[in-house]
Scaffold this active site. Sequence first.
Site, PDB file in Angstrom:
ATOM      1  N   HIS A   1       0.857  -1.182   0.000  1.00 17.53           N
ATOM      2  CA  HIS A   1       0.000   0.000   0.000  1.00 17.53           C
ATOM      3  C   HIS A   1       0.896   1.236   0.000  1.00 17.53           C
ATOM      4  O   HIS A   1       1.702   1.415   0.905  1.00 17.53           O
ATOM      5  CB  HIS A   1      -0.895  -0.009   1.250  1.00 17.53           C
ATOM      6  CG  HIS A   1      -1.849   1.147   1.322  1.00 17.53           C
ATOM      7  ND1 HIS A   1      -3.161   1.039   0.939  1.00 17.53           N
ATOM      8  CD2 HIS A   1      -1.675   2.421   1.735  1.00 17.53           C
ATOM      9  CE1 HIS A   1      -3.764   2.209   1.115  1.00 17.53           C
ATOM     10  NE2 HIS A   1      -2.881   3.064   1.597  1.00 17.53           N
TER      11      HIS A   1
ATOM     12  N   HIS B   1       0.120   3.044  11.504  1.00 22.76           N
ATOM     13  CA  HIS B   1       1.241   3.961  11.373  1.00 22.76           C
ATOM     14  C   HIS B   1       1.180   5.100  12.390  1.00 22.76           C
ATOM     15  O   HIS B   1       0.128   5.440  12.921  1.00 22.76           O
ATOM     16  CB  HIS B   1       1.323   4.537   9.956  1.00 22.76           C
ATOM     17  CG  HIS B   1       0.077   5.243   9.489  1.00 22.76           C
ATOM     18  ND1 HIS B   1      -1.105   4.590   9.231  1.00 22.76           N
ATOM     19  CD2 HIS B   1      -0.171   6.555   9.233  1.00 22.76           C
ATOM     20  CE1 HIS B   1      -2.027   5.443   8.836  1.00 22.76           C
ATOM     21  NE2 HIS B   1      -1.486   6.647   8.836  1.00 22.76           N
TER      22      HIS B   1
ATOM     23  N   GLU C   1      -3.330  14.796  10.920  1.00 23.98           N
ATOM     24  CA  GLU C   1      -4.331  14.490   9.913  1.00 23.98           C
ATOM     25  C   GLU C   1      -5.742  14.791  10.423  1.00 23.98           C
ATOM     26  O   GLU C   1      -6.167  14.281  11.461  1.00 23.98           O
ATOM     27  CB  GLU C   1      -4.260  13.005   9.526  1.00 23.98           C
ATOM     28  CG  GLU C   1      -2.911  12.576   8.971  1.00 23.98           C
ATOM     29  CD  GLU C   1      -2.831  11.085   8.717  1.00 23.98           C
ATOM     30  OE1 GLU C   1      -3.816  10.370   9.016  1.00 23.98           O
ATOM     31  OE2 GLU C   1      -1.792  10.620   8.234  1.00 23.98           O
TER      32      GLU C   1
ATOM     33  N   HIS D   1      -6.211  12.771  13.946  1.00 22.37           N
ATOM     34  CA  HIS D   1      -5.056  12.000  14.404  1.00 22.37           C
ATOM     35  C   HIS D   1      -3.847  12.929  14.362  1.00 22.37           C
ATOM     36  O   HIS D   1      -3.330  13.235  13.288  1.00 22.37           O
ATOM     37  CB  HIS D   1      -4.826  10.775  13.512  1.00 22.37           C
ATOM     38  CG  HIS D   1      -6.011   9.864  13.445  1.00 22.37           C
ATOM     39  ND1 HIS D   1      -6.653   9.576  12.270  1.00 22.37           N
ATOM     40  CD2 HIS D   1      -6.689   9.211  14.417  1.00 22.37           C
ATOM     41  CE1 HIS D   1      -7.672   8.752  12.508  1.00 22.37           C
ATOM     42  NE2 HIS D   1      -7.709   8.529  13.814  1.00 22.37           N
TER      43      HIS D   1
ATOM     44  N   HIS E   1      -2.580   5.130  14.442  1.00 24.13           N
ATOM     45  CA  HIS E   1      -3.923   4.917  13.895  1.00 24.13           C
ATOM     46  C   HIS E   1      -3.816   3.972  12.708  1.00 24.13           C
ATOM     47  O   HIS E   1      -2.731   3.582  12.296  1.00 24.13           O
ATOM     48  CB  HIS E   1      -4.588   6.235  13.500  1.00 24.13           C
ATOM     49  CG  HIS E   1      -3.776   7.095  12.580  1.00 24.13           C
ATOM     50  ND1 HIS E   1      -2.656   7.792  12.981  1.00 24.13           N
ATOM     51  CD2 HIS E   1      -3.925   7.389  11.256  1.00 24.13           C
ATOM     52  CE1 HIS E   1      -2.161   8.478  11.978  1.00 24.13           C
ATOM     53  NE2 HIS E   1      -2.900   8.239  10.903  1.00 24.13           N
TER      54      HIS E   1
END
Length: 433
Positions: A288, A331, A337, A361, A367
């Site tokens: 990803h 991560h 964010e 976050h 998260h």
Amino acid sequence: MTPTRYLHGFGNEFESEALPGALPIGQNSPQRCPYGLYAEQLSGSAFTAPRHLSRRSWLYRIRPSVLHIREPKPISQPLWKTAPCRHVSAPFGQLRWSASAVAGDAGSLIEGMRTIVTAGDCGLRIGMAAHLYLAARSMEDDYFYDADGELLIVPQLGELRIFTEFGLIDCVPGEICVIPRGVKFRVELSAGASRGYVCENYGAPFTLPYRGVIGANGLANPRDFFAPTAAFEDKEKPCRFTIKSGGAFYRCEIDHSPLDVVAWHGNYAPYKYDLRKFCPIGALRFDHPDPSIFTVLTSPSDEAGVGNVDVAIFPPRWQVAEHSFRPPWYHLNIMSEFMGLIYGRYDAKPSGFEPGGMSLHNAMLPHGPDAEAFARASREELVPAKIDDGLAFMFESRLPFYPTAFALSLDTLQKDYADCWSGLRRQFTGEGP
């Protein structure tokens, strides 16, 4: 309803006139402008900025802007906050909110602005604020401009018709609209009440991200950004004009519409973009990729490669990676964010994160997918599959976000948000692969 026409391109040198011959040819400020108009320059950058960073437009208007600031009186806008704003002791941890209802007395988009988080310092021109707007009525004879930053508007519910000095912009869920610092506007609700998000960017104006090895194509294409064509209001009646400056609000009573620009040219103008035209780039074999590949716009900082604010989206796209955990991995990162969901569902949070909701976050807070998403993604057959049922966005900054008292008092704040990870059980066996 007046049809809207647009000019194509991002950061282009545009010119547009609502009356034939209204735009002077050959010089910006002739001794006498056509139609008895006044010439006025609107600068979005320092006069001495490098040419590729210079942003300014020439406006040819019925009255100059000096007549719009008449006996300004301070007014209260208590739920619209400006950084620095650290007066609240916020809980440490990840935060998430459900959608807020739009009350019938919510007022206009400007009156219904509710600050959720702030970052940086408006006076130093760094950072941003993320707002939720809840609007129930149009701005009929009310006008506004923000001297503190540019406004990136993300409708989530209901359609907006935005009348600006430069012309008309229609903006619906799935699109964004950017109103540069200092540009006057009013907003009509085209289809009833509206709800959405606003990023008030105090820093460098938004621009397209550097694509590096991606090359010339992909992500947001410049040709898909639309600026308005010239349109003006020749309205002689009492109007209210509100200005935000230095975190304070002032109101002037004027006897005409300030949206009286008959012609304009330059590269400092409002614009809109349809997020559904974003061309995603992804993994064609495994893993990803970093979320930076989903960046639509960035406000650069003085640190190379690090955004004051980045605006990213998570749009419909194909997943084809093999032997991979396809959702975002767990991560912790240096950026903070703020996320919202425009419609559908977000693949990493299939439950609890609803359209009109928000999450926060902050830097170095862990998260990632909830337990349900982890279980599904760990077992699913890895055949090509399309995510086509949702559109989420993220405002990301190198600065920490500080929630406001209003945000923490909302009954939509999910006190049990962290429980979405409680189903992640120990799976360690001590045995090799």
